[in-house]
Motif scaffolding. Structure first.
Motif, PDB file in Angstrom:
ATOM      1  N   UNK A  33       0.824  -1.208   0.000  1.00  0.00           N
ATOM      2  CA  UNK A  33       0.000   0.000   0.000  1.00  0.00           C
ATOM      3  C   UNK A  33       0.862   1.263   0.000  1.00  0.00           C
ATOM      4  N   UNK A  34       0.198   2.402   0.102  1.00  0.00           N
ATOM      5  CA  UNK A  34       0.903   3.687  -0.005  1.00  0.00           C
ATOM      6  C   UNK A  34       1.862   3.934   1.147  1.00  0.00           C
ATOM      7  N   UNK A  35       1.669   3.219   2.249  1.00  0.00           N
ATOM      8  CA  UNK A  35       2.575   3.347   3.387  1.00  0.00           C
ATOM      9  C   UNK A  35       3.681   2.291   3.362  1.00  0.00           C
ATOM     10  N   UNK A  36       3.815   1.629   2.232  1.00  0.00           N
ATOM     11  CA  UNK A  36       4.863   0.634   2.019  1.00  0.00           C
ATOM     12  C   UNK A  36       4.599  -0.688   2.742  1.00  0.00           C
ATOM     13  N   UNK A  37       3.408  -0.833   3.319  1.00  0.00           N
ATOM     14  CA  UNK A  37       3.119  -2.084   4.009  1.00  0.00           C
ATOM     15  C   UNK A  37       2.909  -3.187   2.985  1.00  0.00           C
ATOM     16  N   UNK A  38       3.613  -4.285   3.155  1.00  0.00           N
ATOM     17  CA  UNK A  38       3.629  -5.374   2.176  1.00  0.00           C
ATOM     18  C   UNK A  38       2.926  -6.591   2.766  1.00  0.00           C
ATOM     19  N   UNK A  39       1.914  -7.099   2.051  1.00  0.00           N
ATOM     20  CA  UNK A  39       1.135  -8.201   2.594  1.00  0.00           C
ATOM     21  C   UNK A  39       0.896  -9.260   1.529  1.00  0.00           C
ATOM     22  N   UNK A  40       1.059 -10.510   1.912  1.00  0.00           N
ATOM     23  CA  UNK A  40       0.857 -11.586   0.955  1.00  0.00           C
ATOM     24  C   UNK A  40      -0.620 -11.732   0.622  1.00  0.00           C
ATOM     25  N   UNK A  41      -0.890 -12.066  -0.629  1.00  0.00           N
ATOM     26  CA  UNK A  41      -2.258 -12.318  -1.063  1.00  0.00           C
ATOM     27  C   UNK A  41      -2.449 -13.810  -1.352  1.00  0.00           C
ATOM     28  N   UNK A  42      -1.592 -14.346  -2.205  1.00  0.00           N
ATOM     29  CA  UNK A  42      -1.709 -15.751  -2.629  1.00  0.00           C
ATOM     30  C   UNK A  42      -0.331 -16.370  -2.785  1.00  0.00           C
ATOM     31  N   UNK A  43      -0.283 -17.704  -2.679  1.00  0.00           N
ATOM     32  CA  UNK A  43       0.897 -18.418  -3.143  1.00  0.00           C
ATOM     33  C   UNK A  43       0.450 -19.695  -3.842  1.00  0.00           C
TER      34      UNK A  43
END
Lengths: 116, 113
Positions: free
Chosen positions: A38-48
């Motif tokens: 997101x815009x705050x650089x938070x990185x989150x997994x969606x799928x693998x």
């Protein structure tokens, strides 16, 4: 020579549209991933995916549908785009099954999606 | 719960100085931690990792320290260079039928020439 590639790099679209992001890896890896930053650089997994089989499916709206035609490709299709979908989407791959603790992930350059 | 956080959102250091980036985690069962570097316009890149049975691991100019007692992780960069300017993420792995990497919020490192 890019190990993990994504297309397009930038995607600007209107709310309600359907769009796809493509990812390819030439590393011979078995597992591929999609992350949202997101815009705050938070990185989150969606799928693998491991060998075209879904392993991890986070709490992601079902408007997001990953498709893996073969183990070198993992595409992300998004239906009915919303403003909140605006983010940078990263594809990644790793060598092993995703079941190994030490399994380094290699990230693509990202796709910046802007929904107007 | 799954929570990996950072103490400082930005860090500014003089070229040649050492940098220390800190990270706190909440899951005491976490077994494996990773540091990533993300340069502007690029994806995250693996720097160094450490397992919970270690308290220190060294790479080229980088050292990761793990303090399990206080659930704290740090990345030390020796002789910081302009090319080190980036966002640094700590991450941990959680097993949910496959290993899921949970990223912290990130610290932006500025290197002043």
């Amino acid at each position: 020579d890019t190990a993990v590639s994504q297309t397009p790099k930038y995607l600007v679209t209107q709310m309600g549209n359907d769009k796809s992001i493509k990812c390819e890896q030439n590393l011979g890896h078995d597992t591929m991933y999609w992350y949202k930053q997101d815009s705050k650089k938070f990185l989150k997994i969606m799928f693998s995916y491991n060998n075209k089989e879904l392993i991890i499916n986070e709490t992601v709206p079902n408007r997001f549908s990953p498709k893996s035609p073969d183990k070198a490709h993992l595409n992300l299709h998004i239906n009915s785009l919303e403003l909140g979908d605006s983010a940078v989407y990263f594809c990644a791959s790793s060598q092993d099954s995703g079941l190994a603790l030490r399994d380094t992930q290699y990230f693509g350059p990202g796709t910046r999606l802007t929904v107007l | 719960g799954e929570s990996v956080g950072l103490h400082l959102p930005t860090l500014s250091v003089q070229e040649g100085d050492n940098s220390i980036i800190n990270c706190a985690y909440s899951n005491s069962a976490s077994d494996y931690f990773i540091w990533y570097k993300q340069e502007s316009g690029k994806g995250p890149q693996f720097i160094i990792d450490i397992r919970s049975n270690m308290d220190k691991r060294q790479g080229q100019r980088v050292t990761v320290l793990l303090n399990k007692t206080v659930k704290h992780l740090s990345l030390q960069i020796a002789a910081t260079q302009p090319g080190d300017s980036a966002v640094y993420f700590c991450a941990e792995k959680e097993y949910v039928g496959g290993f899921k990497t949970i990223f912290g919020a990130g610290t932006r490192l500025f290197v002043k020439a």
